[in-house]
Design an enzyme around this catalytic site. Structure first.
Site, PDB file in Angstrom:
ATOM      1  N   SER A 158      -9.396 -17.228 -52.628  1.00 52.68           N
ATOM      2  CA  SER A 158     -10.356 -17.985 -52.822  1.00 52.68           C
ATOM      3  C   SER A 158      -9.651 -19.431 -52.683  1.00 52.68           C
ATOM      4  CB  SER A 158     -10.937 -17.844 -54.331  1.00 52.68           C
ATOM      5  OG  SER A 158     -11.703 -19.032 -54.856  1.00 52.68           O
ATOM      6  N   TYR A 177     -11.093 -16.839 -63.782  1.00 53.67           N
ATOM      7  CA  TYR A 177     -11.101 -16.507 -62.058  1.00 53.67           C
ATOM      8  C   TYR A 177      -9.889 -17.357 -61.404  1.00 53.67           C
ATOM      9  CZ  TYR A 177     -13.443 -16.389 -57.808  1.00 53.67           C
ATOM     10  OH  TYR A 177     -13.805 -15.987 -56.257  1.00 53.67           O
TER      11      TYR A 177
END
Length: 252
Positions: free
Chosen positions: A144, A157
């Site tokens: 990400s 996350y």
């Protein structure tokens, strides 16, 4: 000759979290490139993707698995390693928990780490064994932008995505000499269920779009080309790399 470099004919790709969004696009992109599929994830979630891949003439196996249960992940991965020749492993499944760090409960933290990181490691650990033995295999992790940044109110996350980038490099160092390439793709802001809260916030959505040089949010299909490249013979000398697909966000 060039087309053959990107062909996945005769190969089998296992994709986690392929029921929707990025995972669905990646699975179908690999199928279009010639790969048979093993789809692994929540019960019933993969069925639509399986049907679409079968229409392309591919063999598809659906495996129902709770990725938040490390014991179940290890057991299922061991069975798959014995039963399937997995040439390409795409670790896509992930969850996000949007809350301030002070409000994260231990069980919330553990759930995100189990799904995003621990399942990825144990699945890869088992399935890479046969790859190493035959000196051929591809592992593609979905990282990400938050593998490089902290984000806002997504501490668990961000922690997992930083870890995935590091793990990609660590496993590459161990396995590159055995013919197994381990890489990752780092999506930018993509139109998925996970980003819906951002897109529904006019202020955040405008600020994000304005900062993307490409002038738009990405679509899941924007990640297919990078994934097919990393899954194919075209990337045999690429390993330990985190390939950013973000419309220019990190270059700004």
């Amino acid at each position: 000759m060039t087309a053959a470099l990107f062909s996945l004919d005769g190969r089998t790709a296992l994709v986690t979290g392929a029921g929707r969004g990025i995972g669905r696009s990646l699975a179908l992109g690999l199928a279009e490139a010639g790969a048979d599929l093993v789809l692994l994830g929540r019960t019933g979630a993969q069925d639509g993707t399986a049907q679409s891949a079968e229409k392309l003439g591919r063999r598809v196996r659906v495996v129902d698995l709770d990725l938040s249960d490390p014991c179940q992940v290890r057991a299922t991965a061991a069975c798959l390693a014995a039963e399937e020749r997995v040439d390409v492993l795409v670790n896509n499944a992930g969850v996000i928990d949007r809350r301030q760090a002070a409000d994260i409960r231990p069980e919330d933290w553990a759930h995100v780490l189990d799904v995003n990181l621990n399942s990825l490691f144990f699945l890869t650990q088992q399935l890479a064994g046969p790859m190493i033995s035959r000196r051929s295999g591809k592992v593609i992790n979905v990282a990400s932008l938050l593998s490089f940044q902290g984000g806002l109110n997504v501490a668990s996350y961000a922690a997992t995505k930083h870890a995935i980038a590091g793990l990609t490099r660590a496993l590459s160092n161990e396995w590159a000499g055995h013919g197994v390439q381990v890489n990752a793709i780092a999506p930018g802001y993509i139109v998925t269920d996970n980003t819906r809260p951002l897109r529904e916030d006019p202020t955040r959505a405008h600020a994000i779009t304005d900062r993307i040089p490409a002038g738009r949010w990405g679509e899941p299909d924007d990640l297919v080309g990078a994934t097919v490249f990393l899954a194919s013979g075209a990337s045999d000398y690429v390993t330990g790399h985190v390939l950013v697909v973000d419309g220019g966000w990190t270059a700004r």
